[in-house]
Scaffold this active site. Sequence first.
Site, PDB file in Angstrom:
ATOM      1  N   THR A   1       1.862  -4.461   4.211  1.00 29.55           N
ATOM      2  CA  THR A   1       1.760  -4.807   5.634  1.00 29.55           C
ATOM      3  C   THR A   1       1.191  -6.208   5.888  1.00 29.55           C
ATOM      4  O   THR A   1       1.383  -6.765   6.954  1.00 29.55           O
ATOM      5  CB  THR A   1       0.895  -3.768   6.385  1.00 29.55           C
ATOM      6  OG1 THR A   1      -0.401  -3.731   5.779  1.00 29.55           O
ATOM      7  CG2 THR A   1       1.527  -2.395   6.351  1.00 29.55           C
ATOM      8  N   ASP A   2       0.480  -6.786   4.884  1.00 25.65           N
ATOM      9  CA  ASP A   2      -0.188  -8.075   5.135  1.00 25.65           C
ATOM     10  C   ASP A   2       0.784  -9.194   5.510  1.00 25.65           C
ATOM     11  O   ASP A   2       0.486 -10.013   6.385  1.00 25.65           O
ATOM     12  CB  ASP A   2      -1.001  -8.509   3.909  1.00 25.65           C
ATOM     13  CG  ASP A   2      -2.226  -7.631   3.669  1.00 25.65           C
ATOM     14  OD1 ASP A   2      -2.539  -6.788   4.530  1.00 25.65           O
ATOM     15  OD2 ASP A   2      -2.869  -7.783   2.612  1.00 25.65           O
TER      16      ASP A   2
ATOM     17  N   THR B   1       0.818  -1.217   0.000  1.00 22.86           N
ATOM     18  CA  THR B   1       0.000   0.000   0.000  1.00 22.86           C
ATOM     19  C   THR B   1       0.849   1.262   0.000  1.00 22.86           C
ATOM     20  O   THR B   1       0.472   2.279  -0.596  1.00 22.86           O
ATOM     21  CB  THR B   1      -0.928  -0.017   1.242  1.00 22.86           C
ATOM     22  OG1 THR B   1      -1.815  -1.121   1.095  1.00 22.86           O
ATOM     23  CG2 THR B   1      -1.743   1.242   1.393  1.00 22.86           C
TER      24      THR B   1
ATOM     25  N   SER C   1       1.689  -7.334  -0.856  1.00 22.34           N
ATOM     26  CA  SER C   1       2.395  -8.353  -0.070  1.00 22.34           C
ATOM     27  C   SER C   1       1.704  -9.720  -0.015  1.00 22.34           C
ATOM     28  O   SER C   1       2.375 -10.718   0.259  1.00 22.34           O
ATOM     29  CB  SER C   1       2.775  -7.837   1.310  1.00 22.34           C
ATOM     30  OG  SER C   1       1.697  -7.829   2.180  1.00 22.34           O
TER      31      SER C   1
END
Length: 324
Positions: A88-89, A13, A55
């Site tokens: 971030t995932d 993101t 990710s």
Amino acid sequence: MTKTLLLIHTGGTISMTTDERGAVTPGLHNPLLGEINKLGLADEIIEIDAFNLPSPHITPAHMLELKELITRTLLEQPADGVVITHGTDTLEETAYFLDLTLDPKIPVVLTGAMRSADEIGSDGVHNVLSAIRVASDDGSQGKGVLVVLNDEIHTAQNVTKTHTSNVSTFQSPQYGPIGIVTNGHIHYHHAPLMRTRFNVDKLGGRVALLKVYAGMDSEFLFHAADAGYEGIVLEGLGQGNVPPSLMPGLQRLLTDEIPVVLVSRCFNGIAQPVYGYEGGGRMLHEEGVIFAHGLSGQKARIQLLLALSSGITPEEIAESFKGH
Ligand code: ASP
């Protein structure tokens, strides 16, 4: 004193914008690229656009590629710190992979963003700046791979994404952050005591992660053995227990010498062999299940994959989980 830093982008993101449908998507060009250098935060920022991936598209093969890129680049071009931008995932998995495979003398810091580059209140540039300040700080050395978002510094080993959308999503349950980033300073108040490391130059084996639930039967475990999985991580119940209906599948895996690592699906506390009833932790321990003390399922999976890939013995694999 200003420093030379290596800034590696991998996507997420932090480098996405909103398209005409209103969906957040990676564009052809990472909007951060070339911008951070203009802020004059370091003598020099060597910027590498490694991947431009959401990710959830990142695999352990990308993580290995990233580890090799860092090692190779630092040999050619010494730097004082490394900052990696990442979605971030799965950021925590890449961070732990690097923590287990790199042995850097300099800080390695991962960061990301919860809001895309063109969203109001976007946290991307702020997080990159904080990560650069942490990577430039001498106090960041020797603490393993670090994760910096929302003005907090976490270890790769303990950090996890806890909220789907909030900017304070990254937390270290049980232990908390090891430091904070303020306007003027980087403050550390903890340091990790132990780290595990594996020598890996290629990945081998498939490792599955399964969450245990009330009434779960053995079917997936039999399937995993038949399908040739080389390791299984179970997110067990409470202090480290499973329903009795899982025991036949577990026994099959252990007879086939497929290592089974147990963590708890509780995100606080440590899995331990306490209960003596059927499926209780004591029975699992006696059958040969490895207890991964305090790791999350996704981190234990990365560790088991690396342990299997490093070619160490089953005893050494079990030993490697004791430090947590
Ligand atoms: N889905 C995004 C990713 O992980 C989320 C983010 O980066 O915050 O790529």
